[in-house]
Design a protein around this motif. Structure first.
Motif, PDB file in Angstrom:
ATOM      1  N   LEU A   1      -5.133 -19.334 120.735  1.00  6.08           N
ATOM      2  CA  LEU A   1      -3.850 -20.945 121.495  1.00  6.08           C
ATOM      3  C   LEU A   1      -3.542 -21.685 120.648  1.00  6.08           C
ATOM      4  CD1 LEU A   1      -7.005 -20.465 124.409  1.00  6.08           C
ATOM      5  CD2 LEU A   1      -4.624 -19.579 124.623  1.00  6.08           C
ATOM      6  N   GLY A   2      -3.492 -21.731 119.579  1.00  7.06           N
ATOM      7  CA  GLY A   2      -2.996 -22.493 118.825  1.00  7.06           C
ATOM      8  C   GLY A   2      -4.028 -23.611 117.776  1.00  7.06           C
ATOM      9  N   LEU A   3      -4.928 -23.622 118.073  1.00  8.89           N
ATOM     10  CA  LEU A   3      -6.474 -24.275 117.787  1.00  8.89           C
ATOM     11  C   LEU A   3      -6.598 -24.179 116.208  1.00  8.89           C
ATOM     12  CD1 LEU A   3      -7.018 -25.725 121.576  1.00  8.89           C
ATOM     13  CD2 LEU A   3      -6.432 -26.998 119.128  1.00  8.89           C
ATOM     14  N   PRO A   4      -7.071 -24.987 115.287  1.00 11.61           N
ATOM     15  CA  PRO A   4      -7.476 -24.543 114.839  1.00 11.61           C
ATOM     16  C   PRO A   4      -8.843 -24.002 115.413  1.00 11.61           C
ATOM     17  CG  PRO A   4      -7.474 -27.082 114.154  1.00 11.61           C
ATOM     18  CD  PRO A   4      -6.989 -26.492 115.926  1.00 11.61           C
ATOM     19  N   GLU A   5      -9.197 -22.722 114.111  1.00 11.91           N
ATOM     20  CA  GLU A   5     -10.735 -22.105 114.286  1.00 11.91           C
ATOM     21  C   GLU A   5     -11.823 -22.324 114.246  1.00 11.91           C
ATOM     22  OE1 GLU A   5     -11.628 -20.668 110.152  1.00 11.91           O
ATOM     23  OE2 GLU A   5     -10.739 -19.074 111.535  1.00 11.91           O
ATOM     24  N   ALA A   6     -12.494 -23.115 113.824  1.00  9.48           N
ATOM     25  CA  ALA A   6     -13.146 -24.415 113.678  1.00  9.48           C
ATOM     26  C   ALA A   6     -13.387 -25.857 115.567  1.00  9.48           C
ATOM     27  CB  ALA A   6     -13.686 -25.533 112.545  1.00  9.48           C
ATOM     28  N   THR A   7     -12.699 -25.393 116.201  1.00 12.60           N
ATOM     29  CA  THR A   7     -12.719 -26.110 117.350  1.00 12.60           C
ATOM     30  C   THR A   7     -13.685 -25.977 118.236  1.00 12.60           C
ATOM     31  OG1 THR A   7     -10.128 -26.021 117.921  1.00 12.60           O
ATOM     32  CG2 THR A   7     -11.614 -26.170 119.732  1.00 12.60           C
ATOM     33  N   ARG A   8     -14.198 -26.728 118.139  1.00 13.45           N
ATOM     34  CA  ARG A   8     -15.260 -26.976 119.097  1.00 13.45           C
ATOM     35  C   ARG A   8     -15.193 -27.776 120.511  1.00 13.45           C
ATOM     36  NH1 ARG A   8     -16.745 -23.588 116.655  1.00 13.45           N
ATOM     37  NH2 ARG A   8     -18.553 -23.207 114.600  1.00 13.45           N
ATOM     38  N   VAL A   9     -16.183 -27.479 121.803  1.00  9.93           N
ATOM     39  CA  VAL A   9     -15.658 -27.903 123.077  1.00  9.93           C
ATOM     40  C   VAL A   9     -17.269 -29.140 122.813  1.00  9.93           C
ATOM     41  CG1 VAL A   9     -14.805 -25.506 123.977  1.00  9.93           C
ATOM     42  CG2 VAL A   9     -17.217 -26.697 124.152  1.00  9.93           C
ATOM     43  N   PRO A  10     -16.466 -30.103 123.992  1.00  9.20           N
ATOM     44  CA  PRO A  10     -17.784 -31.187 124.199  1.00  9.20           C
ATOM     45  C   PRO A  10     -18.648 -30.603 125.444  1.00  9.20           C
ATOM     46  CG  PRO A  10     -15.360 -31.883 125.426  1.00  9.20           C
ATOM     47  CD  PRO A  10     -15.218 -30.194 124.233  1.00  9.20           C
ATOM     48  N   ASP A  11     -19.279 -31.149 124.935  1.00 11.30           N
ATOM     49  CA  ASP A  11     -20.717 -31.218 126.069  1.00 11.30           C
ATOM     50  C   ASP A  11     -20.806 -32.715 127.147  1.00 11.30           C
ATOM     51  OD1 ASP A  11     -21.470 -28.636 125.320  1.00 11.30           O
ATOM     52  OD2 ASP A  11     -23.018 -29.706 124.236  1.00 11.30           O
ATOM     53  N   PHE A  12     -20.314 -32.236 128.744  1.00 13.17           N
ATOM     54  CA  PHE A  12     -20.529 -33.434 129.521  1.00 13.17           C
ATOM     55  C   PHE A  12     -22.248 -32.972 130.056  1.00 13.17           C
ATOM     56  CE2 PHE A  12     -16.284 -31.610 130.248  1.00 13.17           C
ATOM     57  CZ  PHE A  12     -14.814 -32.788 129.152  1.00 13.17           C
TER      58      PHE A  12
ATOM     59  N   THR B   1     -14.997 -18.088 127.071  1.00 18.37           N
ATOM     60  CA  THR B   1     -15.975 -18.889 127.519  1.00 18.37           C
ATOM     61  C   THR B   1     -17.624 -17.531 127.476  1.00 18.37           C
ATOM     62  OG1 THR B   1     -16.116 -17.661 129.736  1.00 18.37           O
ATOM     63  CG2 THR B   1     -15.225 -19.690 129.505  1.00 18.37           C
ATOM     64  N   GLU B   2     -16.772 -16.651 127.056  1.00 18.39           N
ATOM     65  CA  GLU B   2     -18.198 -15.498 126.973  1.00 18.39           C
ATOM     66  C   GLU B   2     -18.372 -15.247 125.518  1.00 18.39           C
ATOM     67  OE1 GLU B   2     -20.098 -13.967 129.050  1.00 18.39           O
ATOM     68  OE2 GLU B   2     -18.931 -15.894 130.716  1.00 18.39           O
ATOM     69  N   ALA B   3     -16.798 -15.509 124.878  1.00 21.55           N
ATOM     70  CA  ALA B   3     -17.221 -15.072 122.977  1.00 21.55           C
ATOM     71  C   ALA B   3     -18.176 -15.769 122.209  1.00 21.55           C
ATOM     72  CB  ALA B   3     -15.932 -15.640 122.508  1.00 21.55           C
ATOM     73  N   PRO B   4     -18.514 -15.526 121.291  1.00 22.82           N
ATOM     74  CA  PRO B   4     -19.235 -16.424 119.997  1.00 22.82           C
ATOM     75  C   PRO B   4     -18.517 -17.305 119.783  1.00 22.82           C
ATOM     76  CG  PRO B   4     -18.788 -14.234 119.335  1.00 22.82           C
ATOM     77  CD  PRO B   4     -18.648 -13.838 120.343  1.00 22.82           C
ATOM     78  N   LYS B   5     -19.383 -18.452 118.867  1.00 21.18           N
ATOM     79  CA  LYS B   5     -18.657 -19.453 118.737  1.00 21.18           C
ATOM     80  C   LYS B   5     -18.453 -19.245 117.407  1.00 21.18           C
ATOM     81  CE  LYS B   5     -21.664 -23.082 120.590  1.00 21.18           C
ATOM     82  NZ  LYS B   5     -22.199 -24.324 119.995  1.00 21.18           N
ATOM     83  N   ASP B   6     -18.523 -18.136 116.723  1.00 23.27           N
ATOM     84  CA  ASP B   6     -17.952 -17.358 115.195  1.00 23.27           C
ATOM     85  C   ASP B   6     -17.339 -15.863 115.399  1.00 23.27           C
ATOM     86  OD1 ASP B   6     -19.447 -19.250 113.840  1.00 23.27           O
ATOM     87  OD2 ASP B   6     -20.780 -17.970 113.643  1.00 23.27           O
ATOM     88  N   GLY B   7     -16.272 -15.341 114.964  1.00 24.07           N
ATOM     89  CA  GLY B   7     -15.871 -14.707 114.851  1.00 24.07           C
ATOM     90  C   GLY B   7     -14.677 -14.254 116.128  1.00 24.07           C
ATOM     91  N   SER B   8     -14.824 -13.748 116.685  1.00 15.77           N
ATOM     92  CA  SER B   8     -13.242 -13.302 117.758  1.00 15.77           C
ATOM     93  C   SER B   8     -13.256 -14.838 118.424  1.00 15.77           C
ATOM     94  CB  SER B   8     -13.783 -12.838 118.653  1.00 15.77           C
ATOM     95  OG  SER B   8     -14.978 -12.851 119.594  1.00 15.77           O
ATOM     96  N   GLY B   9     -14.212 -15.854 118.489  1.00 18.45           N
ATOM     97  CA  GLY B   9     -14.560 -16.663 119.577  1.00 18.45           C
ATOM     98  C   GLY B   9     -13.264 -17.700 118.905  1.00 18.45           C
ATOM     99  N   LYS B  10     -13.094 -17.878 117.586  1.00 16.22           N
ATOM    100  CA  LYS B  10     -12.217 -18.268 116.476  1.00 16.22           C
ATOM    101  C   LYS B  10     -11.012 -17.800 116.289  1.00 16.22           C
ATOM    102  CE  LYS B  10     -16.269 -19.512 112.278  1.00 16.22           C
ATOM    103  NZ  LYS B  10     -15.784 -19.289 111.461  1.00 16.22           N
ATOM    104  N   ARG B  11     -11.220 -16.639 116.290  1.00 14.56           N
ATOM    105  CA  ARG B  11      -9.430 -16.346 116.381  1.00 14.56           C
ATOM    106  C   ARG B  11      -8.997 -16.704 117.848  1.00 14.56           C
ATOM    107  NH1 ARG B  11     -12.761 -12.797 113.152  1.00 14.56           N
ATOM    108  NH2 ARG B  11     -13.291 -11.339 114.692  1.00 14.56           N
TER     109      ARG B  11
END
Length: 573
Positions: free
Chosen positions: A164-175, A149-159
């Motif tokens: 956690l077993g998902l592609p580094e390009a994973t994006r979360v949906p907006d509700f 939740t705190e990580a940037p979308k790039d860099g450590s967020g991707k890693r």
């Protein structure tokens, strides 16, 4: 330069002191603890050459039988600076040793934080795969979700997504608010999400729910399991979010539907329910019975010599039958039960404490589904758990026994014969506790308990004070089993056991209601337990197969007094 004494290390490893259950008793102080601390200092020395020599020496000394225990003990005792040197070593062989670190639990937060910082530091790109390994085994799910939740979308967020077993390009949906109006969840990850006035947060305002939802599609099974547990804690307010998982994300969609089934079958989308009903009917027509694993079977069941399912449902006052395959129906008795839901879940459904006169004080302890099998070789079986079929769930053991006798007598009048079986296994020891009862024409003919001893509780055909070999003779005389017969070796083993009982018949004592009923041994269970009685007298559940004659189809039903309970649980079809 300090060196490892190979003889001292071999002496340590030759002792039982590295067995996990002895670690904390023997390795906290003294010479052994001093030796291990010396090894840790050398294995994580500031000089890379010393580190390499030390690990080479350890590889020569530590044998395969002790390797995992010893290295887990060694790495688990490192301080934060020692561990950092290990994880940032330029030699991949040295870095790989960090995987024995368990970063969970109290006192491990600095290690977890340091590993996350390394994962975000471009200077240590070479160590990122090893950081991911450390975070994965075993991992702190809550901490990693919080970091995402705190990580940037790039860099450590991707890693972190990769961790956690998902592609580094994973994006979360907006509700959006309009997608889940008036929906609230209980966020377990952070107080940032909730207000001072409530423990709940609107679905579209929770920063952690979208991440947990995305993790349903993880390639790692333990991540998906943790995500399911987290969604259970979020509560039924996450229904709209679960429904929003697109069909194109097949793995996440499947897990989302399973979570909705855990909340209640009524939460599943209508089109999904229609597909499941068609699938169940198709599989029922082609399904072949499969053997049950008695080592995992826990619960109770009646056996009635009838193919009239409607009469069976009426006899037990069961309602709302839902078609079920045998695999689906037997699953709760083979270890697959609905997830445990806390009091908040039940309160949200208007079920808390005593709901009706016959309801238990703690409704979440009850599994209301009753599986009525198709007729198997002419017998219909009725499987239930806990106090589901009890007229008075909070009754004493004696009251429950008398109630069972009364029901058995009534069933045997209606169907000619009625059998009842009950078994509970111990996850930590061989053997089980079981009992069984046979009634004919309104009379209890035999009630036997197999525990630390074999007890005849009630019988019109064998003296309750008779030695066990008389009970064995009764079972032999009433044996009408079908299907595969026991092997000669098995029969010889049983005969030797019965002969031993005859020789020690004088040592048998009579039971009383205060006896502590321990587990029966596996051999006693095989001869006198519920599994043995069912094999001989009704349906052998361990040999079900293509040879078993199947008539009709199975259903899951609920007692009429419990029809207000939610029908729920993700069961295999």
């Amino acid at each position: 330069m300090m060196k490892i004494d190979p003889d001292r290390l071999r002496a340590l490893l030759a002792e039982h002191s590295v067995e996990p259950d002895r670690w904390w008793l023997l390795l906290r102080d003294g010479e052994v603890a001093a030796l291990l601390n010396d090894v840790r200092r050398l294995a994580c020395d500031a000089d890379p050459g010393i580190r390499r020599q030390t690990w080479d020496a350890l590889d020569r000394v530590v044998d395969d039988g002790n390797r995992d225990n010893f290295f887990a003990l060694l790495v688990g005792g490192l301080d934060i600076e020692q561990f950092r040197r290990l994880l940032t070593d330029t030699d991949p062989q040295i870095r790989s040793r960090a995987r024995w670190m368990d970063a969970r639990g109290s006192g491990k937060e600095p290690f977890l934080e340091m590993t996350l910082n390394l994962l975000a530091d471009d200077r240590f790109e070479y160590a990122w795969p090893d950081c991911i390994d450390v975070l994965r085994q075993p991992f702190n799910f809550d901490a990693l979700v919080g970091a995402l939740t705190e990580a940037p979308k790039d860099g450590s967020g991707k890693r972190l997504w990769v961790t956690l077993g998902l592609p580094e390009a994973t994006r979360v949906p907006d509700f959006l608010p309009e997608q889940s109006p008036a929906a609230f969840v209980s966020c377990q990850f952070s107080w940032d999400c909730v207000s001072e006035d409530s423990d709940l947060v609107a679905t579209h305002q929770c920063r952690h729910l979208p991440i947990v939802l995305a993790l349903l599609g993880s390639s790692l099974e333990n991540v998906r399991e943790n995500a399911i547990s987290a969604l259970c804690a979020f509560g039924t307010g996450s229904e709209g979010a679960l429904r929003s998982v697109p069909p194109s994300d097949r793995l996440a969609r499947r897990e989302a539907m399973m979570m909705l089934a855990e909340f209640g079958w009524n939460y599943l989308p209508p089109d999904r329910l229609a597909v499941l009903k068609r699938l169940i009917r198709m599989k029922q027509r082609a399904e072949k019975p499969e053997p049950l694993d008695f080592g995992r079977l826990a619960g109770s069941w009646y056996a009635l010599p009838t193919t009239d399912r409607a009469a069976v449902l009426d006899a037990f006052d069961l309602c709302d039958p839902v078609p079920a395959t045998m695999r689906m129906g037997f699953a709760p008795w083979q270890g697959k039960r609905p997830m445990n839901m806390g009091p908040d879940y039940w309160a949200s459904l208007g079920i808390s404490g005593f709901r009706a006169e016959n309801s238990p004080a703690h409704p979440w302890d009850l599994y209301p589904e009753v599986f009525v099998t198709p007729a198997l070789d002419g017998w219909t079986l009725v499987f239930y758990k806990d106090d589901t079929l009890a007229a008075k769930p909070n009754a004493t053991a004696r009251e429950k026994q008398l109630e069972m006798y009364s029901r058995m007598a009534a069933l045997s009048v209606r169907f000619g014969t009625a059998h009842w079986y009950e078994q509970f296994t111990d996850d930590y020891a061989p053997g089980c506790w079981s009992q069984w009862c046979v009634a004919r024409d309104g009379t209890i003919r035999m009630h036997c308990v197999s525990s630390g001893e074999v007890w005849i509780r009630r019988s019109d055909e064998v003296d309750p004070a008779a030695p066990p070999d008389r009970l064995y003779a009764w079972l032999e005389a009433n044996d009408n089993r079908r299907g595969p017969r026991p092997s000669k070796a098995e029969l010889d083993r049983v005969e030797a056991y019965v002969n031993m009982l005859r020789e020690h018949a004088d040592e048998r004592r009579l039971p009383n209601d205060d006896d502590d009923l321990d587990m029966a041994s596996p051999l006693q269970d095989q001869v006198f337990g519920a599994r043995a009685a069912a094999q001989r007298l009704s349906v052998n559940l361990e040999t079900l197969g293509p040879h078993t004659r199947v008539q009709g189809s199975g259903v899951l039903a609920v007692p009429a007094v419990l029809r207000h309970y939610p029908r729920r649980g993700a069961l295999p079809i």
